[in-house]
Design an enzyme around this catalytic site. Sequence first.
Site, PDB file in Angstrom:
ATOM      1  N   CYS A 185      34.944 -20.477  -1.008  1.00  0.00           N
ATOM      2  CA  CYS A 185      34.528 -21.211  -2.206  1.00  0.00           C
ATOM      3  C   CYS A 185      33.091 -20.787  -2.460  1.00  0.00           C
ATOM      4  CB  CYS A 185      34.601 -22.721  -1.938  1.00  0.00           C
ATOM      5  SG  CYS A 185      33.765 -23.735  -3.185  1.00  0.00           S
ATOM      6  N   CYS A 201      34.611 -18.278  -9.155  1.00  0.00           N
ATOM      7  CA  CYS A 201      35.168 -19.483  -8.552  1.00  0.00           C
ATOM      8  C   CYS A 201      36.522 -19.115  -7.951  1.00  0.00           C
ATOM      9  CB  CYS A 201      35.344 -20.538  -9.647  1.00  0.00           C
ATOM     10  SG  CYS A 201      36.250 -21.996  -9.107  1.00  0.00           S
TER      11      CYS A 201
HETATM   12  N1  DGL Z   1      33.079 -22.977  -6.534  1.00  0.00           N
HETATM   13  C1  DGL Z   1      34.464 -23.205  -6.650  1.00  0.00           C
HETATM   14  C2  DGL Z   1      35.319 -22.302  -5.798  1.00  0.00           C
HETATM   15  O1  DGL Z   1      34.892 -21.211  -5.500  1.00  0.00           O
HETATM   16  C3  DGL Z   1      35.020 -24.549  -6.997  1.00  0.00           C
HETATM   17  C4  DGL Z   1      34.540 -25.756  -6.312  1.00  0.00           C
HETATM   18  C5  DGL Z   1      35.091 -26.992  -6.989  1.00  0.00           C
HETATM   19  O2  DGL Z   1      34.721 -27.215  -8.138  1.00  0.00           O
HETATM   20  O3  DGL Z   1      35.914 -27.684  -6.400  1.00  0.00           O
HETATM   21  O4  DGL Z   1      36.420 -22.611  -5.456  1.00  0.00           O
END
Ligand code: DGL
Length: 271
Positions: free
Chosen positions: A178, A69
Amino acid sequence: MIGVFDSGIGGLTVLQWIRQRLPQADLLYLADQAFAPYGAKSTELLQQRCDRIADWLIAQGCTVLVVACNTATAHCVDALRQRLPFDIIGVEPGIKPAALGTRSGAIGILATENTLASSRYQQLASRFNPNTCVVNQPCPGLADAIELGPDTEQIDAILTRCTAVMTDAGVDRVVLGCTHYPLVKDRLQRLLGTQVQLIDTGEAIAGEVARRAGSAEWGQGSTRLLTTGSLPRLQQLIGAYPVLSSHFQANQCEPAPDLMDLAQTTGSSSA
Ligand code: DGL
């Protein structure tokens, strides 16, 4: 065992590369769906949550952790590395390959508000200024919309707004900053046109995990996908996104009861 986590299904776009790269490794994935999205939570809450999840993954027997993430990496990976004597691999927007590859001199970064606002990201981006024009585009609501399922008008509306800024700026590389965004890669490509190259670092992260896996590389090749949220919803989402259903199955999913208490006490707060 290798432990991987994200706020939801986004980190599975990294996990599928890790699985391909390390077929024998035992993989334990945590989708923190009860606490999602991470993109608008305060740093304090994110750190509490990441600490709790990392400790839990270690208690399950993980010896390598992957923070799949960008948001959690931006706000928590340094503290996790200071505290825990394990290999901890994070993910960051792929500005470097975008800046090295651009011909127009302008690149776009799609990420959460929290990632773009972090000092870690700003330091990274400043290395490529002033030679490259870096267009930062937060996508509020996009990870949440992706968590509701593919092919929705909500996803289309957010992508249309975010890509218009990119097109106006003349970017020829767009970074998927993301881990949820590779799930809407085809739609992004259609909106941006084929002359724009999308940059996803999932495969490169898997390479880094493979370099640092050590004995965690050799297991039974098991995959467990746990959620702090609704089990049927996780199973449904895996079936709904082709990039996920081609690598994962509903019978690999389980609830994560040990981690649900914190979701209940702090999961509703956001910054
Ligand atoms: N998948 C996540 C990222 O790479 C987070 C998305 C979220 O929960 O806002 O930032």
